[in-house]
Design a protein around this motif. Structure first.
Motif, PDB file in Angstrom:
ATOM      1  N   SER A  10       0.831  -1.203   0.000  1.00  0.00           N
ATOM      2  CA  SER A  10       0.000   0.000   0.000  1.00  0.00           C
ATOM      3  C   SER A  10       0.867   1.255   0.000  1.00  0.00           C
ATOM      4  O   SER A  10       0.646   2.182  -0.794  1.00  0.00           O
ATOM      5  CB  SER A  10      -0.928  -0.007   1.218  1.00  0.00           C
ATOM      6  OG  SER A  10      -1.695   1.169   1.246  1.00  0.00           O
ATOM      7  N   ASP A  11       1.878   1.282   0.870  1.00  0.00           N
ATOM      8  CA  ASP A  11       2.790   2.431   0.911  1.00  0.00           C
ATOM      9  C   ASP A  11       3.508   2.606  -0.419  1.00  0.00           C
ATOM     10  O   ASP A  11       3.680   3.727  -0.908  1.00  0.00           O
ATOM     11  CB  ASP A  11       3.831   2.263   2.022  1.00  0.00           C
ATOM     12  CG  ASP A  11       3.279   2.557   3.406  1.00  0.00           C
ATOM     13  OD1 ASP A  11       2.135   3.043   3.508  1.00  0.00           O
ATOM     14  OD2 ASP A  11       4.002   2.294   4.390  1.00  0.00           O
ATOM     15  N   TYR A  12       3.926   1.517  -1.019  1.00  0.00           N
ATOM     16  CA  TYR A  12       4.641   1.582  -2.295  1.00  0.00           C
ATOM     17  C   TYR A  12       3.728   2.118  -3.401  1.00  0.00           C
ATOM     18  O   TYR A  12       4.115   3.021  -4.143  1.00  0.00           O
ATOM     19  CB  TYR A  12       5.166   0.197  -2.673  1.00  0.00           C
ATOM     20  CG  TYR A  12       5.811   0.164  -4.029  1.00  0.00           C
ATOM     21  CD1 TYR A  12       7.101   0.661  -4.218  1.00  0.00           C
ATOM     22  CD2 TYR A  12       5.143  -0.343  -5.131  1.00  0.00           C
ATOM     23  CE1 TYR A  12       7.692   0.648  -5.469  1.00  0.00           C
ATOM     24  CE2 TYR A  12       5.730  -0.365  -6.379  1.00  0.00           C
ATOM     25  CZ  TYR A  12       7.004   0.136  -6.546  1.00  0.00           C
ATOM     26  OH  TYR A  12       7.584   0.129  -7.790  1.00  0.00           O
ATOM     27  N   MET A  13       2.535   1.558  -3.509  1.00  0.00           N
ATOM     28  CA  MET A  13       1.637   1.931  -4.598  1.00  0.00           C
ATOM     29  C   MET A  13       1.118   3.361  -4.481  1.00  0.00           C
ATOM     30  O   MET A  13       0.842   4.002  -5.492  1.00  0.00           O
ATOM     31  CB  MET A  13       0.454   0.955  -4.682  1.00  0.00           C
ATOM     32  CG  MET A  13       0.848  -0.462  -5.064  1.00  0.00           C
ATOM     33  SD  MET A  13       1.834  -0.613  -6.575  1.00  0.00           S
ATOM     34  CE  MET A  13       0.745   0.056  -7.793  1.00  0.00           C
ATOM     35  N   THR A  14       0.981   3.863  -3.264  1.00  0.00           N
ATOM     36  CA  THR A  14       0.464   5.220  -3.085  1.00  0.00           C
ATOM     37  C   THR A  14       1.567   6.278  -3.069  1.00  0.00           C
ATOM     38  O   THR A  14       1.271   7.473  -3.019  1.00  0.00           O
ATOM     39  CB  THR A  14      -0.338   5.333  -1.773  1.00  0.00           C
ATOM     40  OG1 THR A  14       0.521   5.010  -0.677  1.00  0.00           O
ATOM     41  CG2 THR A  14      -1.557   4.430  -1.785  1.00  0.00           C
ATOM     42  N   GLY A  15       2.837   5.834  -3.074  1.00  0.00           N
ATOM     43  CA  GLY A  15       3.938   6.779  -3.028  1.00  0.00           C
ATOM     44  C   GLY A  15       4.380   7.118  -1.614  1.00  0.00           C
ATOM     45  O   GLY A  15       5.330   7.877  -1.408  1.00  0.00           O
ATOM     46  N   MET A  16       3.704   6.551  -0.631  1.00  0.00           N
ATOM     47  CA  MET A  16       4.031   6.847   0.758  1.00  0.00           C
ATOM     48  C   MET A  16       5.393   6.284   1.148  1.00  0.00           C
ATOM     49  O   MET A  16       6.078   6.879   1.986  1.00  0.00           O
ATOM     50  CB  MET A  16       2.940   6.293   1.673  1.00  0.00           C
ATOM     51  CG  MET A  16       3.038   6.812   3.056  1.00  0.00           C
ATOM     52  SD  MET A  16       2.905   8.612   2.997  1.00  0.00           S
ATOM     53  CE  MET A  16       2.672   8.987   4.680  1.00  0.00           C
ATOM     54  N   LEU A  17       5.814   5.189   0.548  1.00  0.00           N
ATOM     55  CA  LEU A  17       7.131   4.631   0.855  1.00  0.00           C
ATOM     56  C   LEU A  17       8.224   5.628   0.492  1.00  0.00           C
ATOM     57  O   LEU A  17       9.170   5.842   1.251  1.00  0.00           O
ATOM     58  CB  LEU A  17       7.349   3.298   0.133  1.00  0.00           C
ATOM     59  CG  LEU A  17       8.676   2.585   0.395  1.00  0.00           C
ATOM     60  CD1 LEU A  17       8.877   2.311   1.874  1.00  0.00           C
ATOM     61  CD2 LEU A  17       8.747   1.295  -0.405  1.00  0.00           C
ATOM     62  N   GLN A  18       8.097   6.285  -0.668  1.00  0.00           N
ATOM     63  CA  GLN A  18       9.076   7.290  -1.068  1.00  0.00           C
ATOM     64  C   GLN A  18       9.048   8.486  -0.118  1.00  0.00           C
ATOM     65  O   GLN A  18      10.092   9.040   0.218  1.00  0.00           O
ATOM     66  CB  GLN A  18       8.835   7.744  -2.512  1.00  0.00           C
ATOM     67  CG  GLN A  18       9.903   8.671  -3.035  1.00  0.00           C
ATOM     68  CD  GLN A  18      11.276   8.032  -3.081  1.00  0.00           C
ATOM     69  OE1 GLN A  18      11.447   6.962  -3.654  1.00  0.00           O
ATOM     70  NE2 GLN A  18      12.268   8.661  -2.486  1.00  0.00           N
ATOM     71  N   VAL A  19       7.861   8.869   0.336  1.00  0.00           N
ATOM     72  CA  VAL A  19       7.744   9.965   1.309  1.00  0.00           C
ATOM     73  C   VAL A  19       8.474   9.592   2.596  1.00  0.00           C
ATOM     74  O   VAL A  19       9.209  10.406   3.173  1.00  0.00           O
ATOM     75  CB  VAL A  19       6.260  10.294   1.594  1.00  0.00           C
ATOM     76  CG1 VAL A  19       6.115  11.244   2.777  1.00  0.00           C
ATOM     77  CG2 VAL A  19       5.603  10.879   0.358  1.00  0.00           C
TER      78      VAL A  19
END
Length: 133
Positions: A10-19
């Motif tokens: 979920s974090d990866y797909m939403t861009g949250m991992l990069q954040v």
């Protein structure tokens, strides 16, 4: 109930991992203003860019996040054009229910869940056996 792998995807797909990666980099490389009185303080001869590089390389949490992101980037390239990728995108990027995921990828809801479960098993068994519960 979402497990650690679901939350990571979920974090990866939403861009949250990069954040989270960017935030961690800023936090660990922030300037610490310490007052030096007299000649007791030692001066570092390390350039700021090198200092930041060394700090980032030494941070285990940041390195773990970077490794996981790189692995997921490569994995998404490998599964390009498969139903599994469509399922992961629909479920985690667009946050659709399993019923809607099935409709979107032209599968029965149970078939979509089974394909995703197989994908997760492959990830756990092959890539992150020691790091994910």
């Amino acid at each position: 109930m979402a497990d650690k792998l679901d939350m990571l995807l979920s974090d990866y797909m939403t861009g949250m991992l990069q954040v989270k990666i960017n935030s961690r980099e800023r936090w660990i490389t922030r300037e610490k203003h310490e007052e030096r009185i007299g000649s007791g303080g030692s001066s570092s001869n390390t350039a700021p860019q090198e200092r930041n590089f060394l700090i980032k390389e030494g941070d285990k949490e940041l390195q773990k996040m970077l490794d996981r992101k790189q692995t997921l980037d490569e994995l998404m390239d490998v599964i390009q054009g498969t139903k599994v990728k469509e399922i992961v995108i629909a479920r985690f990027k667009y946050r659709l229910s399993w019923c809607k995921v099935g409709q979107r990828v032209f599968l029965d809801e149970d078939a979509a869940r089974k394909q995703y479960a197989g994908f997760k098993k492959t990830l756990r068994d092959g890539l992150w056996r020691d790091t994910l519960d």
